[in-house]
Design a protein around this motif. Structure first.
Motif, mmCIF file in Angstrom:
data_model
loop_
_atom_site.group_PDB
_atom_site.id
_atom_site.type_symbol
_atom_site.label_atom_id
_atom_site.label_comp_id
_atom_site.label_asym_id
_atom_site.label_seq_id
_atom_site.Cartn_x
_atom_site.Cartn_y
_atom_site.Cartn_z
ATOM 1 N N ARG A 148 -26.256 -34.755 38.382
ATOM 2 C CA ARG A 148 -26.640 -33.354 38.634
ATOM 3 C C ARG A 148 -26.662 -33.068 40.133
ATOM 4 O O ARG A 148 -26.165 -32.035 40.588
ATOM 5 C CB ARG A 148 -28.007 -33.105 38.003
ATOM 6 N N GLN A 149 -27.229 -34.003 40.887
ATOM 7 C CA GLN A 149 -27.330 -33.825 42.326
ATOM 8 C C GLN A 149 -25.949 -33.772 42.982
ATOM 9 O O GLN A 149 -25.691 -32.950 43.867
ATOM 10 C CB GLN A 149 -28.147 -34.981 42.925
ATOM 11 N N LEU A 150 -25.035 -34.642 42.533
ATOM 12 C CA LEU A 150 -23.716 -34.740 43.150
ATOM 13 C C LEU A 150 -22.740 -33.677 42.672
ATOM 14 O O LEU A 150 -21.889 -33.216 43.445
ATOM 15 C CB LEU A 150 -23.109 -36.123 42.854
ATOM 16 N N LEU A 151 -22.840 -33.299 41.401
ATOM 17 C CA LEU A 151 -21.735 -32.568 40.769
ATOM 18 C C LEU A 151 -22.103 -31.217 40.172
ATOM 19 O O LEU A 151 -21.275 -30.601 39.498
ATOM 20 C CB LEU A 151 -21.111 -33.451 39.680
ATOM 21 N N GLU A 152 -23.309 -30.722 40.441
ATOM 22 C CA GLU A 152 -23.733 -29.507 39.742
ATOM 23 C C GLU A 152 -22.897 -28.274 40.119
ATOM 24 O O GLU A 152 -22.930 -27.274 39.404
ATOM 25 C CB GLU A 152 -25.225 -29.229 39.957
ATOM 26 N N HIS A 153 -22.153 -28.329 41.209
ATOM 27 C CA HIS A 153 -21.290 -27.203 41.578
ATOM 28 C C HIS A 153 -19.825 -27.447 41.207
ATOM 29 O O HIS A 153 -18.973 -26.620 41.511
ATOM 30 C CB HIS A 153 -21.398 -26.911 43.074
ATOM 31 N N GLN A 154 -19.547 -28.581 40.567
ATOM 32 C CA GLN A 154 -18.153 -28.926 40.262
ATOM 33 C C GLN A 154 -17.845 -28.993 38.771
ATOM 34 O O GLN A 154 -16.684 -29.078 38.383
ATOM 35 C CB GLN A 154 -17.803 -30.271 40.914
ATOM 36 N N VAL A 155 -18.886 -28.998 37.945
ATOM 37 C CA VAL A 155 -18.686 -29.000 36.499
ATOM 38 C C VAL A 155 -19.542 -27.894 35.886
ATOM 39 O O VAL A 155 -20.396 -27.311 36.551
ATOM 40 C CB VAL A 155 -19.048 -30.370 35.860
ATOM 41 N N ARG A 167 -8.958 -29.258 37.143
ATOM 42 C CA ARG A 167 -10.294 -29.429 37.756
ATOM 43 C C ARG A 167 -10.768 -30.874 37.624
ATOM 44 O O ARG A 167 -11.353 -31.435 38.543
ATOM 45 C CB ARG A 167 -11.302 -28.471 37.102
ATOM 46 N N VAL A 168 -10.501 -31.484 36.468
ATOM 47 C CA VAL A 168 -10.874 -32.888 36.267
ATOM 48 C C VAL A 168 -10.079 -33.781 37.218
ATOM 49 O O VAL A 168 -10.628 -34.705 37.826
ATOM 50 C CB VAL A 168 -10.660 -33.317 34.795
ATOM 51 N N ARG A 169 -8.785 -33.508 37.359
ATOM 52 C CA ARG A 169 -7.952 -34.271 38.297
ATOM 53 C C ARG A 169 -8.518 -34.200 39.717
ATOM 54 O O ARG A 169 -8.594 -35.201 40.425
ATOM 55 C CB ARG A 169 -6.520 -33.728 38.316
ATOM 56 N N ARG A 170 -8.905 -32.987 40.141
ATOM 57 C CA ARG A 170 -9.446 -32.813 41.502
ATOM 58 C C ARG A 170 -10.772 -33.553 41.659
ATOM 59 O O ARG A 170 -11.020 -34.192 42.674
ATOM 60 C CB ARG A 170 -9.620 -31.331 41.830
ATOM 61 N N LEU A 171 -11.619 -33.449 40.646
ATOM 62 C CA LEU A 171 -12.927 -34.109 40.688
ATOM 63 C C LEU A 171 -12.777 -35.615 40.853
ATOM 64 O O LEU A 171 -13.456 -36.241 41.673
ATOM 65 C CB LEU A 171 -13.699 -33.794 39.400
ATOM 66 N N ARG A 172 -11.861 -36.211 40.103
ATOM 67 C CA ARG A 172 -11.638 -37.646 40.145
ATOM 68 C C ARG A 172 -10.570 -38.063 41.160
ATOM 69 O O ARG A 172 -10.344 -39.244 41.358
ATOM 70 C CB ARG A 172 -11.222 -38.148 38.751
ATOM 71 N N GLU A 177 -21.510 -19.504 44.254
ATOM 72 C CA GLU A 177 -21.536 -20.877 43.755
ATOM 73 C C GLU A 177 -22.153 -20.903 42.366
ATOM 74 O O GLU A 177 -23.265 -20.406 42.165
ATOM 75 C CB GLU A 177 -22.340 -21.778 44.696
ATOM 76 N N THR A 178 -21.443 -21.473 41.429
ATOM 77 C CA THR A 178 -22.013 -21.619 40.095
ATOM 78 C C THR A 178 -22.738 -22.963 40.021
ATOM 79 O O THR A 178 -22.364 -23.921 40.686
ATOM 80 C CB THR A 178 -20.904 -21.582 39.027
ATOM 81 N N VAL A 216 -15.691 -27.667 32.045
ATOM 82 C CA VAL A 216 -15.594 -29.109 32.292
ATOM 83 C C VAL A 216 -16.994 -29.680 32.097
ATOM 84 O O VAL A 216 -17.957 -29.183 32.686
ATOM 85 C CB VAL A 216 -15.067 -29.390 33.714
ATOM 86 N N VAL A 217 -17.122 -30.714 31.269
ATOM 87 C CA VAL A 217 -18.442 -31.243 30.918
ATOM 88 C C VAL A 217 -18.517 -32.745 31.173
ATOM 89 O O VAL A 217 -17.531 -33.467 31.049
ATOM 90 C CB VAL A 217 -18.815 -30.945 29.436
ATOM 91 N N ILE A 218 -19.715 -33.187 31.513
ATOM 92 C CA ILE A 218 -20.011 -34.616 31.626
ATOM 93 C C ILE A 218 -20.852 -34.994 30.409
ATOM 94 O O ILE A 218 -21.833 -34.314 30.094
ATOM 95 C CB ILE A 218 -20.767 -34.906 32.939
#
Length: 221
Positions: free
Chosen positions: A173-180, A64-69, A11-12, A41-43
């Motif tokens: 950060r809590q929700l998305l730190e493994h997705q971006v 990846r952005v499509r999947r995230l949203r 996991e990154t 992918v950045v926020i």
């Protein structure tokens, strides 16, 4: 003895940069752009809500952005531009539209315009060759664009099932730190996205009301 996980199971964790909202640190901006150029992918903050972005021609990052949203292929992405002249490379703009844009750029508006050939096909609306374009007034966003030298592909950071954008970088950060790959903390953001104005058919049409005042475009219509 602990075993190493296969690469696909490791996991990154995203990087988290605290960047000054008025005077962005050049070193951190440069590092952020290196992440974008390497497929990240950045926020990042805008002058409306926070948004999620990647390099405009990077198919893998866009997916990846499509999947995230959880976006389908009918969703209009936006290209975030540094100024009106860069915006003009990616959209067909007549004299009347130019005057309208000049009065409201930069600002918290996304304009749907007819795209030029410079826009990657995978960013276009599938049935109409249109693209959302905007020029933000946020110093962090503008610093990223200046360092990158081209527009960012971007969508508001509204999670599936939500009606408002995330506004707290620590919650992101809590929700998305493994997705971006990177979260930029530029302070609390708005929960409202940009106001979307369709200019592709000539007469202005307000598609979505957000941070930007829609009144000037309703008066024009």
């Amino acid at each position: 003895m602990s075993q190493l996980l296969p690469p696909e199971q490791v996991e990154t964790v995203s990087q988290f940069f605290q960047i000054h909202p008025e005077n962005p640190q050049p070193r951190l901006i440069k590092q952020a752009v290196e992440i974008i150029r390497s497929g990240g992918v950045v926020i990042y903050p805008t002058d409306s809500s926070y948004a999620v972005a990647c390099q405009m021609g990077d198919k893998g990052a866009i997916e990846r952005v499509r999947r995230l949203r959880q976006l389908d292929d009918k969703h209009n992405f936006a290209l975030i531009c540094s100024d009106l002249s860069q915006l003009g490379l990616f959209a067909k703009i007549d004299t009347g539209t130019f005057r309208l844009l000049k009065a409201h750029v930069p600002g918290p508006y996304t304009f749907i315009l007819n795209a030029t050939r410079e826009v990657p096909r995978l960013l276009l609306h599938p049935k109409r060759r249109t693209i959302g374009l905007r020029v933000p007034s946020n110093p962090i966003a503008l610093a990223l664009l200046a360092e990158l030298g081209e527009p960012l592909m971007s969508v508001s950071l509204i999670m599936p099932g939500d009606t408002e954008a995330l506004s707290d970088p620590y919650e992101m950060r809590q929700l998305l730190e493994h997705q971006v790959d990177l979260i930029i903390d530029g302070g609390f953001g708005s929960t409202e996205s940009s106001t979307v104005i369709n200019l592709a058919d000539g007469e202005p049409e307000v598609i979505r009301v957000g941070c930007g005042d829609p009144a000037p475009f309703m008066a024009e219509a």
